[in-house]
Every structure is written in C-alpha cells, then in structure tokens.
Design a protein around this motif. Structure first.
Motif, PDB file in Angstrom:
ATOM      1  N   ARG A  47       2.112   9.465   2.320  1.00 47.88           N
ATOM      2  CA  ARG A  47       3.504  10.779   1.934  1.00 47.88           C
ATOM      3  C   ARG A  47       4.937   9.717   2.014  1.00 47.88           C
ATOM      4  O   ARG A  47       5.919   9.692   1.870  1.00 47.88           O
ATOM      5  CB  ARG A  47       3.932  11.403   3.266  1.00 47.88           C
ATOM      6  CG  ARG A  47       2.586  12.647   3.045  1.00 47.88           C
ATOM      7  CD  ARG A  47       3.487  13.424   4.765  1.00 47.88           C
ATOM      8  NE  ARG A  47       2.370  14.621   5.113  1.00 47.88           N
ATOM      9  CZ  ARG A  47       2.521  15.482   5.973  1.00 47.88           C
ATOM     10  NH1 ARG A  47       3.035  15.340   6.861  1.00 47.88           N
ATOM     11  NH2 ARG A  47       1.927  16.630   6.466  1.00 47.88           N
ATOM     12  N   HIS A  48       4.091   8.055   2.476  1.00 49.58           N
ATOM     13  CA  HIS A  48       5.089   6.713   1.804  1.00 49.58           C
ATOM     14  C   HIS A  48       6.000   6.935   2.566  1.00 49.58           C
ATOM     15  O   HIS A  48       7.210   6.990   2.130  1.00 49.58           O
ATOM     16  CB  HIS A  48       4.911   7.070   0.396  1.00 49.58           C
ATOM     17  CG  HIS A  48       3.749   6.639  -0.670  1.00 49.58           C
ATOM     18  ND1 HIS A  48       3.305   5.472  -0.454  1.00 49.58           N
ATOM     19  CD2 HIS A  48       3.534   7.838  -1.207  1.00 49.58           C
ATOM     20  CE1 HIS A  48       2.079   6.001  -1.227  1.00 49.58           C
ATOM     21  NE2 HIS A  48       2.658   6.675  -1.599  1.00 49.58           N
ATOM     22  N   GLN A  49       6.190   8.104   4.046  1.00 50.74           N
ATOM     23  CA  GLN A  49       7.374   7.674   4.833  1.00 50.74           C
ATOM     24  C   GLN A  49       7.086   6.526   5.773  1.00 50.74           C
ATOM     25  O   GLN A  49       8.228   6.091   6.348  1.00 50.74           O
ATOM     26  CB  GLN A  49       7.374   9.025   5.578  1.00 50.74           C
ATOM     27  CG  GLN A  49       7.642  10.713   5.146  1.00 50.74           C
ATOM     28  CD  GLN A  49       6.790  11.304   5.901  1.00 50.74           C
ATOM     29  OE1 GLN A  49       6.485  11.790   7.303  1.00 50.74           O
ATOM     30  NE2 GLN A  49       7.673  12.810   5.443  1.00 50.74           N
ATOM     31  N   LEU A  50       6.226   6.503   5.934  1.00 48.20           N
ATOM     32  CA  LEU A  50       6.069   4.934   6.425  1.00 48.20           C
ATOM     33  C   LEU A  50       5.833   3.960   5.541  1.00 48.20           C
ATOM     34  O   LEU A  50       5.471   4.288   5.034  1.00 48.20           O
ATOM     35  CB  LEU A  50       5.660   4.814   8.103  1.00 48.20           C
ATOM     36  CG  LEU A  50       6.143   5.952   8.912  1.00 48.20           C
ATOM     37  CD1 LEU A  50       5.367   6.182  10.062  1.00 48.20           C
ATOM     38  CD2 LEU A  50       7.385   5.825   9.347  1.00 48.20           C
ATOM     39  N   HIS A  51       6.013   2.232   6.076  1.00 49.31           N
ATOM     40  CA  HIS A  51       5.525   1.128   5.530  1.00 49.31           C
ATOM     41  C   HIS A  51       4.329   1.017   6.503  1.00 49.31           C
ATOM     42  O   HIS A  51       4.960   0.907   7.731  1.00 49.31           O
ATOM     43  CB  HIS A  51       6.609   0.195   4.720  1.00 49.31           C
ATOM     44  CG  HIS A  51       6.117  -0.499   4.261  1.00 49.31           C
ATOM     45  ND1 HIS A  51       5.299  -1.397   4.657  1.00 49.31           N
ATOM     46  CD2 HIS A  51       6.296  -0.546   2.672  1.00 49.31           C
ATOM     47  CE1 HIS A  51       4.819  -2.242   3.226  1.00 49.31           C
ATOM     48  NE2 HIS A  51       5.606  -1.454   2.613  1.00 49.31           N
ATOM     49  N   ILE A  52       2.956   0.484   5.854  1.00 55.35           N
ATOM     50  CA  ILE A  52       2.103   0.603   6.307  1.00 55.35           C
ATOM     51  C   ILE A  52       1.978  -1.016   7.342  1.00 55.35           C
ATOM     52  O   ILE A  52       1.818  -1.455   8.199  1.00 55.35           O
ATOM     53  CB  ILE A  52       1.500   0.806   5.005  1.00 55.35           C
ATOM     54  CG1 ILE A  52      -0.307   0.262   6.652  1.00 55.35           C
ATOM     55  CG2 ILE A  52       0.517  -0.579   4.586  1.00 55.35           C
ATOM     56  CD1 ILE A  52      -0.943   1.103   7.561  1.00 55.35           C
ATOM     57  N   VAL A  53       2.443  -2.007   6.656  1.00 56.74           N
ATOM     58  CA  VAL A  53       2.728  -3.724   7.008  1.00 56.74           C
ATOM     59  C   VAL A  53       3.920  -2.865   8.176  1.00 56.74           C
ATOM     60  O   VAL A  53       3.775  -3.570   9.535  1.00 56.74           O
ATOM     61  CB  VAL A  53       3.931  -3.991   6.624  1.00 56.74           C
ATOM     62  CG1 VAL A  53       3.676  -5.405   7.166  1.00 56.74           C
ATOM     63  CG2 VAL A  53       2.460  -5.231   5.243  1.00 56.74           C
ATOM     64  N   ALA A  54       4.784  -2.224   8.714  1.00 60.44           N
ATOM     65  CA  ALA A  54       5.703  -1.687   9.325  1.00 60.44           C
ATOM     66  C   ALA A  54       5.030  -1.373  10.904  1.00 60.44           C
ATOM     67  O   ALA A  54       5.021  -1.365  11.371  1.00 60.44           O
ATOM     68  CB  ALA A  54       7.208  -1.007   9.127  1.00 60.44           C
ATOM     69  N   VAL A  55       4.454  -0.131   9.998  1.00 61.83           N
ATOM     70  CA  VAL A  55       3.369   0.222  11.643  1.00 61.83           C
ATOM     71  C   VAL A  55       2.568  -0.888  11.821  1.00 61.83           C
ATOM     72  O   VAL A  55       2.424  -0.824  13.224  1.00 61.83           O
ATOM     73  CB  VAL A  55       1.953   1.244  10.899  1.00 61.83           C
ATOM     74  CG1 VAL A  55       1.734   2.503  11.459  1.00 61.83           C
ATOM     75  CG2 VAL A  55       3.484   2.354  10.343  1.00 61.83           C
ATOM     76  N   VAL A  56       1.645  -1.054  11.390  1.00 63.41           N
ATOM     77  CA  VAL A  56       0.583  -2.389  12.121  1.00 63.41           C
ATOM     78  C   VAL A  56       1.262  -3.368  12.658  1.00 63.41           C
ATOM     79  O   VAL A  56       1.159  -4.114  13.771  1.00 63.41           O
ATOM     80  CB  VAL A  56       0.456  -3.054  10.832  1.00 63.41           C
ATOM     81  CG1 VAL A  56      -0.747  -4.368  11.617  1.00 63.41           C
ATOM     82  CG2 VAL A  56      -0.358  -1.885   9.828  1.00 63.41           C
TER      83      VAL A  56
END
Length: 84
Positions: A47-56
C-alpha cells in the motif's frame, strides 16, 4: 480478526505503534511484535503507506531500546528478585 485489528492500528498510528510493540516485546512482555513487524513490512510493500527502510530502522532501534530497558530493570531489581 486479530490481524485486521493490528493492520488498522498500524494504518492509524504508523511507525509509533510498530516501535512501541517491538520495544515492549524486547523487554520480554508477551505482545505480537513479529506479527506487527511483518504486517508493517507488507503494508510498506503493497500500500506504500510506510517506507520499508523506515520500518526496518524503527524496528531495530525499538528492539535496542527495549533490550537496554530490560537490562536496566534486571540490573536494578534482578538480584533482589533472585534472592526471594
């Protein structure tokens, strides 16, 4: 049902919710930290609501902070609890 509730909480609160649950899990409380992390990664990818690098980075930082808090609790109260 639990998955949809967690997904709604991630959509509402974003990385703050992920960080709090990962931190609590690292302190050794029984919360679904891995489930939240996987769902946040799926939401970031689909859904591209969060950025994967930010999640990690959020998960790694929250895990580190939780480990430090757990260590401090153990250092402060662990010996007395062990004696009891």
């Amino acid at each position: 049902m639990l998955i949809s509730s967690i997904t709604q909480l991630i959509e509402s609160y974003g990385l703050v919710f992920v960080a709090v649950l990962i931190c609590l899990e690292s302190i050794a409380l029984p919360v679904p930290g891995e489930t939240v992390l996987i769902l946040a990664a799926v939401l970031a990818g689909t859904r591209h609501q969060l950025h994967i690098v930010a999640v990690v980075l959020t998960a790694a930082t929250a895990a580190f902070v939780g480990q430090v808090i757990g260590y401090m609790i153990g250092r402060q109260f662990g010996y007395r609890l062990l004696l009891k």
